[in-house]
Design a protein around this motif. Structure first.
Motif, mmCIF file in Angstrom:
data_model
loop_
_atom_site.group_PDB
_atom_site.id
_atom_site.type_symbol
_atom_site.label_atom_id
_atom_site.label_comp_id
_atom_site.label_asym_id
_atom_site.label_seq_id
_atom_site.Cartn_x
_atom_site.Cartn_y
_atom_site.Cartn_z
ATOM 1 N N ASP A 157 0.204 -1.378 -16.641
ATOM 2 C CA ASP A 157 -0.205 -1.004 -18.067
ATOM 3 C C ASP A 157 -0.807 0.223 -18.202
ATOM 4 N N GLN A 158 -0.204 1.247 -17.037
ATOM 5 C CA GLN A 158 -0.845 2.622 -17.146
ATOM 6 C C GLN A 158 -2.307 2.957 -17.440
ATOM 7 N N ASP A 159 -3.045 1.874 -16.764
ATOM 8 C CA ASP A 159 -4.510 2.129 -16.945
ATOM 9 C C ASP A 159 -5.095 2.786 -15.609
ATOM 10 N N GLY A 160 -4.234 3.178 -14.795
ATOM 11 C CA GLY A 160 -4.765 3.934 -13.708
ATOM 12 C C GLY A 160 -5.388 3.277 -12.448
ATOM 13 N N VAL A 161 -5.209 1.665 -12.546
ATOM 14 C CA VAL A 161 -5.760 0.760 -11.711
ATOM 15 C C VAL A 161 -4.530 -0.229 -11.241
ATOM 16 N N VAL A 162 -4.388 -0.494 -9.789
ATOM 17 C CA VAL A 162 -3.655 -1.298 -9.354
ATOM 18 C C VAL A 162 -4.167 -2.035 -8.355
ATOM 19 N N THR A 163 -3.320 -3.194 -8.243
ATOM 20 C CA THR A 163 -3.815 -4.223 -7.052
ATOM 21 C C THR A 163 -2.594 -4.224 -6.052
ATOM 22 N N LEU A 164 -2.771 -3.885 -4.863
ATOM 23 C CA LEU A 164 -1.511 -4.111 -4.013
ATOM 24 C C LEU A 164 -1.980 -4.960 -2.720
ATOM 25 N N HIS A 165 -1.123 -5.535 -2.278
ATOM 26 C CA HIS A 165 -1.225 -6.323 -0.941
ATOM 27 C C HIS A 165 -0.957 -5.015 0.026
ATOM 28 N N TYR A 166 -1.280 -5.440 1.178
ATOM 29 C CA TYR A 166 -1.497 -4.439 2.230
ATOM 30 C C TYR A 166 0.283 -3.798 2.634
ATOM 31 N N GLU A 167 1.044 -4.793 2.699
ATOM 32 C CA GLU A 167 2.386 -4.564 2.577
ATOM 33 C C GLU A 167 3.064 -3.803 1.721
ATOM 34 N N GLN A 168 2.580 -3.837 0.402
ATOM 35 C CA GLN A 168 2.910 -3.131 -0.585
ATOM 36 C C GLN A 168 2.468 -2.000 -0.616
ATOM 37 N N PHE A 169 1.139 -1.578 -0.089
ATOM 38 C CA PHE A 169 0.691 -0.326 0.233
ATOM 39 C C PHE A 169 1.607 0.542 1.077
ATOM 40 N N VAL A 170 1.577 -0.242 2.320
ATOM 41 C CA VAL A 170 2.402 0.351 3.442
ATOM 42 C C VAL A 170 3.825 0.802 2.979
ATOM 43 N N GLY A 171 4.625 0.001 2.225
ATOM 44 C CA GLY A 171 6.010 0.067 1.733
ATOM 45 C C GLY A 171 5.835 1.403 0.738
ATOM 46 N N LEU A 172 4.951 1.182 -0.014
ATOM 47 C CA LEU A 172 4.544 2.703 -1.023
ATOM 48 C C LEU A 172 4.412 3.818 -0.329
ATOM 49 N N VAL A 173 3.651 3.874 0.618
ATOM 50 C CA VAL A 173 3.480 5.141 1.245
ATOM 51 C C VAL A 173 4.271 5.567 1.847
ATOM 52 N N PHE A 174 5.289 4.766 2.927
ATOM 53 C CA PHE A 174 6.590 5.011 3.446
ATOM 54 C C PHE A 174 7.698 5.376 2.889
ATOM 55 N N SER A 175 7.775 5.057 1.490
ATOM 56 C CA SER A 175 8.904 5.131 0.424
ATOM 57 C C SER A 175 8.835 6.662 0.020
#
Length: 177
Positions: A157-175
């Motif tokens: 929704d482009q509001d600058g706020v997200v909710t991530l599970h830990y594995e999503q965060f790790v996947g995001l950072v390592f991608s």
């Protein structure tokens, strides 16, 4: 991001430089070969991580090297960044301090708080002098752009706020390249 127009060297100059850098005459340039040509203007070589990031951006074949065509595009990219860097280096010191970094980031559309800018300055201040060199400025901007692109995948929704599970965060950072 608006950048001043660059002055491109003639194609013959680029071809000669490419051929000098291509030490093994493979028709492509590796990160090590590229790094040997790049300088901060302070007689210090570019940060190897910055070279790697730039090479990845222009490596169309995903082989870890760039062709002559890729080299021409990369050269223009570096010249554009030089012009950009100089426009924010208000005191012509050859590096960018916290206020100059903040101004650059704001111009690029990033309205970050003082703590975030200070963290970025600390991360990219290789010499520990409270400033960022040219190559580290490029690295900072590439990484910020890559992080923003990755974040936007989750910020639907482009509001600058997200909710991530830990594995999503790790996947995001390592991608992030």
């Amino acid at each position: 991001m608006a950048q001043p127009p660059s002055t491109m060297p003639p194609p013959q100059f680029l071809l000669e430089m490419f051929q000098k850098l291509d030490k093994d005459h493979s028709g492509s340039i590796t990160a090590n070969e590229l790094q040997s040509a790049l300088s901060n203007g302070t007689w210090t070589p570019f940060n190897p991580e910055t070279v790697r990031l730039m090479l990845n951006m222009f490596d169309k074949s995903n082989k870890g090297t760039i062709s002559f065509e890729d080299f021409g595009a990369l050269w223009k990219y570096i010249v554009d960044w030089q012009n950009c860097f100089r426009s924010f280096d208000k005191d012509n010191s050859g590096n960018i301090d916290k206020n100059e970094l903040r101004a650059a980031l704001q111009t690029f559309g990033y309205n970050l708080n003082d703590a975030t800018v200070a963290t970025m300055l600390q991360k990219f201040d290789r010499l520990g002098k409270g400033t960022v060199l040219f190559d580290d400025f490029i690295q900072c901007c590439i990484m910020l752009n890559n992080l923003t692109t990755a974040f936007r995948q989750f910020d639907t929704d482009q509001d600058g706020v997200v909710t991530l599970h830990y594995e999503q965060f790790v996947g995001l950072v390592f991608s992030i390249k």
